[in-house]
Motif scaffolding. Structure first.
Motif, PDB file in Angstrom:
ATOM      1  N   ASP A  87       0.831  -1.205   0.000  1.00 24.45           N
ATOM      2  CA  ASP A  87       0.000   0.000   0.000  1.00 24.45           C
ATOM      3  C   ASP A  87       0.867   1.257   0.000  1.00 24.45           C
ATOM      4  O   ASP A  87       0.535   2.246  -0.661  1.00 24.45           O
ATOM      5  N   GLN A  88       1.977   1.234   0.716  1.00 23.81           N
ATOM      6  CA  GLN A  88       2.876   2.389   0.720  1.00 23.81           C
ATOM      7  C   GLN A  88       3.520   2.594  -0.649  1.00 23.81           C
ATOM      8  O   GLN A  88       3.705   3.731  -1.093  1.00 23.81           O
ATOM      9  N   GLU A 121       0.875   4.227  -2.714  1.00 20.24           N
ATOM     10  CA  GLU A 121       0.748   5.645  -2.375  1.00 20.24           C
ATOM     11  C   GLU A 121       1.851   6.467  -3.032  1.00 20.24           C
ATOM     12  O   GLU A 121       1.600   7.578  -3.518  1.00 20.24           O
TER      13      GLU A 121
END
Length: 150
Positions: A109-110, A113
């Motif tokens: 997820d990072q 992002e």
């Protein structure tokens, strides 16, 4: 199962088994209403492409007010892409645990992002040099689609 972790259908089945037919019917009706509400909420919170470009235009206007839009500033907005790309690389290395001294430091997820930061930064740079960034993006996507479908 709803986004709140409730499975009304499972609850209704349990009520059926317990001979509470009226409650089971009510649970099924509520389950449908919850599903419908969740679908409407999801649709309402998804900005359209026009809304996304409007947000980018507002961001560029804000940056213009803060820093102006001279050639040097536009150049810095373009160079910002390199910085953001470096953050993607750092996040990917952290996700894969490639650095044995640090191990796994990021989640997928990072990484996502950071990729979005690259997309937004590119959109800001593009909007800084043209009033119709959507036209350029659409034209490029069309060419890519034609090449892929060829």
């Amino acid at each position: 199962m709803s986004m709140y972790g409730i499975d009304p259908e499972e609850t209704a089945d349990a009520l059926d088994n317990a001979a509470h037919w009226d409650a089971a019917q009510l649970m099924r009706k509520m389950a449908k209403e919850i599903t419908d509400l969740e679908a409407r909420l999801a649709k309402a919170t998804q900005p359209s492409a026009d809304d996304k470009w409007a947000t980018i235009h507002r961001l560029v206007s804000w940056l213009d007010q803060q820093n102006g839009r001279k050639q040097e500033e536009i150049g810095l907005r373009i160079l910002k892409l390199a910085e953001e790309q470096g953050e993607v690389a750092q996040a990917w290395i952290g996700y894969t645990g490639q650095n044995p001294r640090k191990g796994t430091t990021h989640t997928l997820d990072q990484v996502a992002e950071e990729l979005v930061d690259v997309i937004v930064t590119a959109a800001v740079a593009l909007t800084s040099i043209t009033d119709k960034p959507d036209v350029f993006l659409d034209a490029k996507l069309k060419k890519i689609a034609e090449r892929v479908n060829a």
